[in-house]
Every structure is written in C-alpha cells, then in structure tokens.
Design a protein around this motif. Structure first.
Motif: not given
Length: 327
Positions: A169-186, A198-207
């Motif tokens: 399936g897909t990455i849930p759109d709602a993941i954009a609600d986790i505004t402090g997310l730093e690492i996303l590894q799928l 919304g992933i590209f609005d998560l400005v704290e992402l480092t990885k």
C-alpha cells in the motif's frame, strides 16, 4: 450510550480518517478498540496511554503482528506500550486532556462506565509526566500488510523505521501530522503509490530512506523545504518527472540517491551541499551536462550518471562511475 460506544466516539475523534474504519467490525482499527476496551487496566489509563496503545495495536493488527519474527510485549495487557519491542519512549510533561473534550462525554463515562460529569475538567488538564512514544523501530521483523494512518496519532514520534519488511500500500497521507519527524525509513518493502506531498513539509527530517519499493509519481518543488536533510534515498522505484531545481536548497545533504527511476530533464546543481559525499543519478532518462560546480565539491566520493554510451545521455567529466556499465 454504552461504555464501548463512548470509547469508539473518542477514538473516532483522534483518528486521521475521522473514525471511518471504526465502523467496520472486521477492521484492524475496530479490533484494536475491542482489545483496548477488554483490558481491565483501561480505567487507569491516561488519554496519552489510550492514544498510544490504540495506535500501536492498530499497527500490530494491520501488519500481521502475531507472525512477526519478534513481538515481545505487544498486546500484553499488563505490559506498558513503551516496553513493547521496537518502541522507544521518553518522559515528557504533557497536558492531560479529558475525554469529554473529545467526545462530548465525560472521561469518567469511559473509565467509570457512567456519563456523570464531575466538574473536574480543570484538574484533569493539569500537566503530568508521561512516557511518550518517540521511536517506532520495527525493521526486519516480518511486518506484512499496509501501514495504517493511525501511526499519525503518535504525533511526538521522531523516528519511524520499518524497513526490510513486506509492507504494502501507500505511505499514509496523515504522516504529515507528525511534524517533528526526523527519520523515515521504509526502504525494502512492497509499497506503491505516490509519495504524500505532506512529507515534503516535514522540515525536521534529516534522513529519508524509501528505496527499493514501487513508488510512482514525482518529487515536488516543495522538497526544497527539507534544508536539514542529510540522507535522501528514493532509488529503485518508479518515480518520474523532472528533478526539481529546488533540490539545490537541500544544503545539508551528504547522501543523495535518485538512481534507478524514470526521471527526465537535467540534473540540478547540488553544489550548495558542501558536505556531499555520495550522489547517484544513474539509470534514469536524465540528459544534459553535469553542473560544473558539482565537480568542484571536495567532499564528493561517489558521483554517478548515465555518462557512458555514444553519445552519452549526460556529459560528465568528473563522475566516478558512468552507466550503462560496460560501455
């Protein structure tokens, strides 16, 4: 209303889909609600614990948790969710919320099986020290099935790592609600569909590692917001379109992998990433000339493109490896 109905109302209010899945008794969400309600410790749970246990139970039931290679602690009534394998927590001061504020019923209605309002909402909103889920690290455990949107209920999470599984399936759109997310590894799953904008609005992402799936669609221009990004990998998917010029704003990058997709257009000038070490652009439909300033990056160890063949798709005098190989 029954006590279970009150629980469903509350869970609907915190659910990214507004509770639509809770209307289906066969859904993982409904089954998670039943599991939560059957727990004799429910009357002792704070709202934070209810939220976390519901979200994690939904993940477990959506991804065939009974058949994970390791699931110690999961779904055990007496085991705090912060002791479930793969879950990392930190203590934090949080403001307790009454369930009445979320479901128009009193929290005592859920916990005390009554709808009486005791007028103690102000007291219930006092700050308390809680264990908050910060890391969901379920990699290489045999997860199978879709990643549910309820993961976004865990709004304080900084690390979601579920690579090397069989997620679909897909990455849930709602993941954009986790505004402090730093690492996303799928990476290394069987996931499909477009990357949520919304992933590209998560400005704290480092990885971000999403390679080796079957994602489609484009990279949006908003990718330039990710100025803290150090590792960005979307290689070995089915992404297309042009690489946005705004990628040049990702100045913290050390590793950029966009190879093995169907990107078109030219390679953006990534020379602003002064600490870049590895950049992989090969096996796409990119054309033109490698931007000259990129050849001046002293930190660069690997730079690839489709610079083999006669004529090459990309002219590159400084690439460390040219593709297609053998030409």
């Amino acid at each position: 209303q029954s006590a279970f109905d009150i629980l469903l109302l509350y869970l609907s209010a915190i659910s990214p889909d507004g509770g639509a899945a809770l209307e289906d008794p066969s859904s993982p969400q409904y089954q998670a609600a039943e599991w939560l309600f059957s727990n004799p410790n429910l009357s002792t749970y704070s709202e934070t614990e209810i939220n976390q246990r519901y979200a994690l139970a939904t993940i477990y039931l959506s991804t065939d948790g009974d058949n994970w290679t390791l699931n110690n602690g999961w779904m055990e009534e007496s085991t705090p969710e912060c002791l479930w394998v793969g879950i990392g927590c930190e203590t934090a001061l949080v403001t307790s919320r009454s369930l009445s504020a979320m479901s128009n019923t009193s929290s005592k209605g859920l916990r005390g099986i009554t709808n009486n309002n005791n007028g103690d909402d102000n007291k219930r909103r006092a700050q308390e020290t809680m264990m908050i889920v910060k890391k969901v690290q379920l990699f290489e455990l045999g997860l199978s099935g879709p990643l549910p949107s309820e993961i976004a209920i865990l709004t304080d999470t900084i690390d979601i790592s579920a690579y090397g599984n069989s997620l679909i399936g897909t990455i849930p759109d709602a993941i954009a609600d986790i505004t402090g997310l730093e690492i996303l590894q799928l990476d290394g799953n069987l996931m499909t569909g477009a990357l949520p904008s919304g992933i590209f609005d998560l400005v704290e992402l480092t990885k971000v590692r999403l390679e080796s799936n079957s994602y489609t669609g484009i990279l949006p221009s908003t990718i330039g917001k990710l100025s803290k990004m150090e590792v960005f990998r979307v290689d070995a998917n089915m992404l297309s379109g042009m690489l946005p010029e705004e990628m040049s704003q990702m100045t913290a990058l050390t590793d950029l992998w966009v190879s093995d997709n169907a990107f078109t257009g030219t390679i953006p000038d990534m020379s602003g990433a002064a600490g870049a070490e590895d950049m992989y652009f090969h096996n796409n439909a990119l054309t033109g000339v490698m931007p000259a300033p990129m050849c001046e990056l002293s930190s660069l160890v690997v730079l690839t493109s489709d610079c083999a063949g006669t004529p090459p798709l990309v002219e590159c005098s400084c690439c460390t490896k040219c593709y297609p190989e053998g030409r």
